[in-house]
Scaffold this motif. Structure first.
Motif, PDB file in Angstrom:
ATOM      1  N   ARG A  97       3.681   9.618 -10.278  1.00 56.97           N
ATOM      2  CA  ARG A  97       2.831   9.818 -11.618  1.00 56.97           C
ATOM      3  C   ARG A  97       1.858  11.045 -11.638  1.00 56.97           C
ATOM      4  O   ARG A  97       1.444  11.488 -12.517  1.00 56.97           O
ATOM      5  CB  ARG A  97       1.858   8.597 -11.578  1.00 56.97           C
ATOM      6  CG  ARG A  97       2.732   7.375 -12.241  1.00 56.97           C
ATOM      7  CD  ARG A  97       1.737   6.203 -12.332  1.00 56.97           C
ATOM      8  NE  ARG A  97       2.646   4.973 -12.488  1.00 56.97           N
ATOM      9  CZ  ARG A  97       2.095   3.960 -12.256  1.00 56.97           C
ATOM     10  NH1 ARG A  97       1.063   3.637 -11.661  1.00 56.97           N
ATOM     11  NH2 ARG A  97       2.981   2.704 -12.740  1.00 56.97           N
ATOM     12  N   LEU A 141       4.045   5.448  -5.864  1.00 60.68           N
ATOM     13  CA  LEU A 141       4.151   5.316  -7.164  1.00 60.68           C
ATOM     14  C   LEU A 141       2.875   6.419  -7.789  1.00 60.68           C
ATOM     15  O   LEU A 141       3.163   7.129  -8.716  1.00 60.68           O
ATOM     16  CB  LEU A 141       3.490   4.010  -7.701  1.00 60.68           C
ATOM     17  CG  LEU A 141       4.612   2.922  -7.481  1.00 60.68           C
ATOM     18  CD1 LEU A 141       4.051   1.629  -7.810  1.00 60.68           C
ATOM     19  CD2 LEU A 141       5.847   3.110  -8.664  1.00 60.68           C
ATOM     20  N   GLU A 142       1.783   6.631  -7.109  1.00 62.39           N
ATOM     21  CA  GLU A 142       0.986   7.602  -7.412  1.00 62.39           C
ATOM     22  C   GLU A 142       1.156   8.913  -7.224  1.00 62.39           C
ATOM     23  O   GLU A 142       1.152   9.853  -8.367  1.00 62.39           O
ATOM     24  CB  GLU A 142      -0.441   7.243  -6.683  1.00 62.39           C
ATOM     25  CG  GLU A 142      -1.281   5.859  -6.910  1.00 62.39           C
ATOM     26  CD  GLU A 142      -1.707   5.600  -8.301  1.00 62.39           C
ATOM     27  OE1 GLU A 142      -2.195   6.689  -9.080  1.00 62.39           O
ATOM     28  OE2 GLU A 142      -1.786   4.526  -8.878  1.00 62.39           O
ATOM     29  N   LYS A 143       2.081   9.191  -6.239  1.00 64.12           N
ATOM     30  CA  LYS A 143       2.558  10.452  -6.149  1.00 64.12           C
ATOM     31  C   LYS A 143       3.549  10.737  -7.169  1.00 64.12           C
ATOM     32  O   LYS A 143       3.673  11.937  -7.813  1.00 64.12           O
ATOM     33  CB  LYS A 143       3.380  10.748  -4.791  1.00 64.12           C
ATOM     34  CG  LYS A 143       2.627  11.342  -3.749  1.00 64.12           C
ATOM     35  CD  LYS A 143       3.387  11.690  -2.666  1.00 64.12           C
ATOM     36  CE  LYS A 143       2.708  11.018  -1.367  1.00 64.12           C
ATOM     37  NZ  LYS A 143       3.593  11.131   0.031  1.00 64.12           N
ATOM     38  N   ARG A 189      -0.775  11.706  -9.569  1.00 65.22           N
ATOM     39  CA  ARG A 189      -2.062  11.521  -9.453  1.00 65.22           C
ATOM     40  C   ARG A 189      -2.570  11.557  -7.845  1.00 65.22           C
ATOM     41  O   ARG A 189      -1.630  11.273  -7.038  1.00 65.22           O
ATOM     42  CB  ARG A 189      -2.427   9.858  -9.851  1.00 65.22           C
ATOM     43  CG  ARG A 189      -2.412   9.780 -11.181  1.00 65.22           C
ATOM     44  CD  ARG A 189      -2.861   8.449 -11.635  1.00 65.22           C
ATOM     45  NE  ARG A 189      -2.419   7.996 -13.003  1.00 65.22           N
ATOM     46  CZ  ARG A 189      -2.060   6.968 -13.541  1.00 65.22           C
ATOM     47  NH1 ARG A 189      -2.204   5.936 -12.658  1.00 65.22           N
ATOM     48  NH2 ARG A 189      -1.631   6.526 -14.687  1.00 65.22           N
ATOM     49  N   SER A 190      -3.554  12.208  -7.705  1.00 69.57           N
ATOM     50  CA  SER A 190      -4.075  12.366  -6.198  1.00 69.57           C
ATOM     51  C   SER A 190      -4.247  10.886  -5.539  1.00 69.57           C
ATOM     52  O   SER A 190      -4.946   9.987  -6.150  1.00 69.57           O
ATOM     53  CB  SER A 190      -5.354  12.974  -6.269  1.00 69.57           C
ATOM     54  OG  SER A 190      -6.381  12.384  -6.676  1.00 69.57           O
ATOM     55  N   VAL A 191      -3.857  10.847  -4.236  1.00 66.68           N
ATOM     56  CA  VAL A 191      -3.919   9.821  -3.613  1.00 66.68           C
ATOM     57  C   VAL A 191      -5.216   9.762  -2.637  1.00 66.68           C
ATOM     58  O   VAL A 191      -5.312  10.630  -1.960  1.00 66.68           O
ATOM     59  CB  VAL A 191      -2.652   9.615  -2.758  1.00 66.68           C
ATOM     60  CG1 VAL A 191      -2.760   8.205  -1.917  1.00 66.68           C
ATOM     61  CG2 VAL A 191      -1.458   9.590  -3.701  1.00 66.68           C
ATOM     62  N   ASP A 192      -6.202   8.723  -2.759  1.00 67.43           N
ATOM     63  CA  ASP A 192      -7.348   8.839  -1.772  1.00 67.43           C
ATOM     64  C   ASP A 192      -6.841   8.625  -0.433  1.00 67.43           C
ATOM     65  O   ASP A 192      -6.254   7.678  -0.248  1.00 67.43           O
ATOM     66  CB  ASP A 192      -8.452   7.903  -2.264  1.00 67.43           C
ATOM     67  CG  ASP A 192      -8.933   8.440  -3.486  1.00 67.43           C
ATOM     68  OD1 ASP A 192      -9.523   7.539  -4.553  1.00 67.43           O
ATOM     69  OD2 ASP A 192      -9.227   9.544  -3.612  1.00 67.43           O
ATOM     70  N   ARG A 236       2.637   1.768  -3.535  1.00 68.78           N
ATOM     71  CA  ARG A 236       1.337   2.094  -4.243  1.00 68.78           C
ATOM     72  C   ARG A 236       1.298   3.626  -4.300  1.00 68.78           C
ATOM     73  O   ARG A 236       1.057   4.277  -5.323  1.00 68.78           O
ATOM     74  CB  ARG A 236       0.041   1.436  -4.108  1.00 68.78           C
ATOM     75  CG  ARG A 236      -0.999   1.713  -5.159  1.00 68.78           C
ATOM     76  CD  ARG A 236      -2.133   0.978  -4.795  1.00 68.78           C
ATOM     77  NE  ARG A 236      -2.827   1.447  -3.584  1.00 68.78           N
ATOM     78  CZ  ARG A 236      -3.302   2.474  -3.356  1.00 68.78           C
ATOM     79  NH1 ARG A 236      -3.665   3.540  -4.245  1.00 68.78           N
ATOM     80  NH2 ARG A 236      -3.920   2.862  -2.121  1.00 68.78           N
ATOM     81  N   ARG A 237       1.158   4.142  -2.983  1.00 74.51           N
ATOM     82  CA  ARG A 237       1.048   5.551  -2.791  1.00 74.51           C
ATOM     83  C   ARG A 237       2.137   6.291  -3.270  1.00 74.51           C
ATOM     84  O   ARG A 237       1.980   7.295  -3.972  1.00 74.51           O
ATOM     85  CB  ARG A 237       0.766   5.795  -1.337  1.00 74.51           C
ATOM     86  CG  ARG A 237      -0.479   5.357  -0.699  1.00 74.51           C
ATOM     87  CD  ARG A 237      -0.697   5.763   0.645  1.00 74.51           C
ATOM     88  NE  ARG A 237      -2.127   5.348   1.029  1.00 74.51           N
ATOM     89  CZ  ARG A 237      -2.212   4.583   2.320  1.00 74.51           C
ATOM     90  NH1 ARG A 237      -1.218   4.521   3.220  1.00 74.51           N
ATOM     91  NH2 ARG A 237      -3.248   4.358   2.519  1.00 74.51           N
ATOM     92  N   LYS A 274       0.937  -1.162   0.014  1.00 73.57           N
ATOM     93  CA  LYS A 274       0.084  -0.207  -0.017  1.00 73.57           C
ATOM     94  C   LYS A 274       0.996   1.187   0.042  1.00 73.57           C
ATOM     95  O   LYS A 274       0.719   2.291  -0.867  1.00 73.57           O
ATOM     96  CB  LYS A 274      -0.993  -0.016   1.174  1.00 73.57           C
ATOM     97  CG  LYS A 274      -2.197   1.004   1.078  1.00 73.57           C
ATOM     98  CD  LYS A 274      -2.869   0.916   2.262  1.00 73.57           C
ATOM     99  CE  LYS A 274      -4.343   0.420   2.081  1.00 73.57           C
ATOM    100  NZ  LYS A 274      -5.324   0.373   2.995  1.00 73.57           N
TER     101      LYS A 274
END
Length: 127
Positions: free
Chosen positions: A121, A117-119, A123-126, A114-115, A111
Protein backbone atom coordinates in the motif's frame (compact mmCIF):
# COMPACT_ATOMS: atom_id res chain seq x y z
CA UNK A 1 -32.06 30.08 -45.22
CA UNK A 2 -29.21 30.52 -47.68
CA UNK A 3 -27.01 27.43 -48.04
CA UNK A 4 -23.88 29.54 -48.49
CA UNK A 5 -24.21 31.35 -45.14
CA UNK A 6 -25.93 28.80 -42.87
CA UNK A 7 -27.01 25.17 -42.51
CA UNK A 8 -29.14 23.16 -40.09
CA UNK A 9 -27.44 22.36 -36.81
CA UNK A 10 -28.41 18.66 -36.85
CA UNK A 11 -27.13 18.28 -40.40
CA UNK A 12 -23.85 20.03 -39.54
CA UNK A 13 -23.30 17.90 -36.39
CA UNK A 14 -23.77 14.76 -38.48
CA UNK A 15 -21.67 16.04 -41.39
CA UNK A 16 -18.61 16.81 -39.20
CA UNK A 17 -18.91 13.41 -37.47
CA UNK A 18 -19.93 14.56 -33.97
CA UNK A 19 -22.90 12.16 -34.26
CA UNK A 20 -22.96 8.76 -35.95
CA UNK A 21 -26.27 9.31 -37.74
CA UNK A 22 -28.40 12.27 -38.74
CA UNK A 23 -31.28 10.89 -36.69
CA UNK A 24 -28.99 10.68 -33.64
CA UNK A 25 -28.07 14.35 -34.13
CA UNK A 26 -31.75 15.26 -34.44
CA UNK A 27 -32.59 13.24 -31.32
CA UNK A 28 -29.82 15.04 -29.38
CA UNK A 29 -31.31 18.38 -30.41
CA UNK A 30 -34.80 17.24 -29.43
CA UNK A 31 -33.53 16.04 -26.04
CA UNK A 32 -31.88 19.39 -25.31
CA UNK A 33 -28.29 18.14 -25.55
CA UNK A 34 -27.28 20.70 -28.19
CA UNK A 35 -26.67 24.40 -27.61
CA UNK A 36 -25.74 27.03 -30.18
CA UNK A 37 -24.12 30.15 -28.72
CA UNK A 38 -25.35 29.20 -25.24
CA UNK A 39 -29.00 28.75 -26.26
CA UNK A 40 -30.81 25.42 -26.52
CA UNK A 41 -31.07 24.52 -30.21
CA UNK A 42 -33.81 22.85 -32.21
CA UNK A 43 -32.76 20.56 -35.06
CA UNK A 44 -33.61 23.06 -37.81
CA UNK A 45 -31.81 26.01 -36.19
CA UNK A 46 -29.28 27.50 -38.60
CA UNK A 47 -25.58 27.64 -37.73
CA UNK A 48 -23.14 30.05 -39.27
CA UNK A 49 -19.37 30.30 -39.36
CA UNK A 50 -18.09 31.39 -35.95
CA UNK A 51 -21.00 29.94 -33.95
CA UNK A 52 -20.19 27.91 -30.84
CA UNK A 53 -21.90 24.50 -30.68
CA UNK A 54 -22.05 22.43 -27.47
CA UNK A 55 -23.00 18.78 -27.76
CA UNK A 56 -23.47 16.65 -24.65
CA UNK A 57 -23.00 12.90 -25.14
CA UNK A 58 -23.03 10.06 -22.64
CA UNK A 59 -19.39 10.37 -21.66
CA UNK A 60 -18.43 14.00 -22.28
CA UNK A 61 -19.49 17.44 -23.45
CA UNK A 62 -17.92 18.66 -26.69
CA UNK A 63 -17.59 22.37 -27.40
CA UNK A 64 -16.71 23.29 -30.97
CA UNK A 65 -16.68 26.42 -33.09
CA UNK A 66 -17.98 26.29 -36.65
CA UNK A 67 -15.08 26.98 -39.03
CA UNK A 68 -16.68 25.80 -42.27
CA UNK A 69 -20.22 24.90 -43.28
CA UNK A 70 -20.93 21.49 -44.75
CA UNK A 71 -24.31 19.96 -45.48
CA UNK A 72 -23.19 16.52 -46.66
CA UNK A 73 -21.16 14.10 -44.54
CA UNK A 74 -17.45 14.45 -45.16
CA UNK A 75 -14.41 12.32 -44.41
CA UNK A 76 -12.68 12.53 -41.05
CA UNK A 77 -9.70 14.46 -42.43
CA UNK A 78 -12.01 17.09 -43.96
CA UNK A 79 -14.23 17.19 -40.86
CA UNK A 80 -11.27 18.33 -38.74
CA UNK A 81 -11.00 21.44 -40.93
CA UNK A 82 -14.69 22.27 -40.47
CA UNK A 83 -14.52 22.87 -36.72
CA UNK A 84 -12.29 24.27 -34.00
CA UNK A 85 -12.35 22.03 -30.94
CA UNK A 86 -12.72 24.16 -27.77
CA UNK A 87 -13.39 21.20 -25.47
CA UNK A 88 -11.26 21.46 -22.31
CA UNK A 89 -9.01 18.45 -21.68
CA UNK A 90 -10.47 15.88 -19.31
CA UNK A 91 -9.22 15.94 -15.72
CA UNK A 92 -6.43 13.46 -14.98
CA UNK A 93 -7.63 10.09 -13.79
CA UNK A 94 -6.96 9.37 -10.16
CA UNK A 95 -4.85 6.38 -9.35
CA UNK A 96 -6.85 3.48 -8.03
CA UNK A 97 -5.74 2.28 -4.61
CA UNK A 98 -4.40 -1.23 -4.55
CA UNK A 99 -6.73 -3.58 -2.77
CA UNK A 100 -5.61 -6.87 -1.38
CA UNK A 101 -8.01 -9.76 -1.43
CA UNK A 102 -7.75 -12.35 1.28
CA UNK A 103 -9.47 -15.70 1.26
CA UNK A 104 -12.65 -15.77 3.27
CA UNK A 105 -12.08 -17.38 6.62
CA UNK A 106 -8.29 -16.99 6.45
CA UNK A 107 -8.35 -15.17 9.77
CA UNK A 108 -6.30 -12.18 10.78
CA UNK A 109 -3.07 -11.54 8.90
CA UNK A 110 0.13 -12.51 10.63
CA UNK A 111 2.63 -9.82 11.54
CA UNK A 112 4.68 -10.67 8.45
CA UNK A 113 1.61 -10.58 6.15
CA UNK A 114 0.57 -7.24 7.65
CA UNK A 115 4.01 -5.75 6.93
CA UNK A 116 3.84 -7.03 3.36
CA UNK A 117 0.39 -5.46 2.97
CA UNK A 118 1.63 -2.13 4.32
CA UNK A 119 4.58 -2.19 1.88
CA UNK A 120 2.20 -2.92 -0.99
CA UNK A 121 0.00 0.00 0.00
CA UNK A 122 3.04 2.31 0.18
CA UNK A 123 2.77 3.05 3.87
CA UNK A 124 5.78 3.12 6.11
CA UNK A 125 6.25 0.17 8.41
CA UNK A 126 7.25 0.87 12.02
CA UNK A 127 9.80 -1.31 13.59
Amino acid sequence: MDAATSTRVDSWIWAVRLAKTRSAATAACRAGHVQVNGERAKAAQPVRIGDEVRLRTTDLERTVQVARLVAKRVGASVAVDCLVDLTPPPPPKEEVAVTVLRDRGAGRPTKRERRDLEKLRGRSVDG
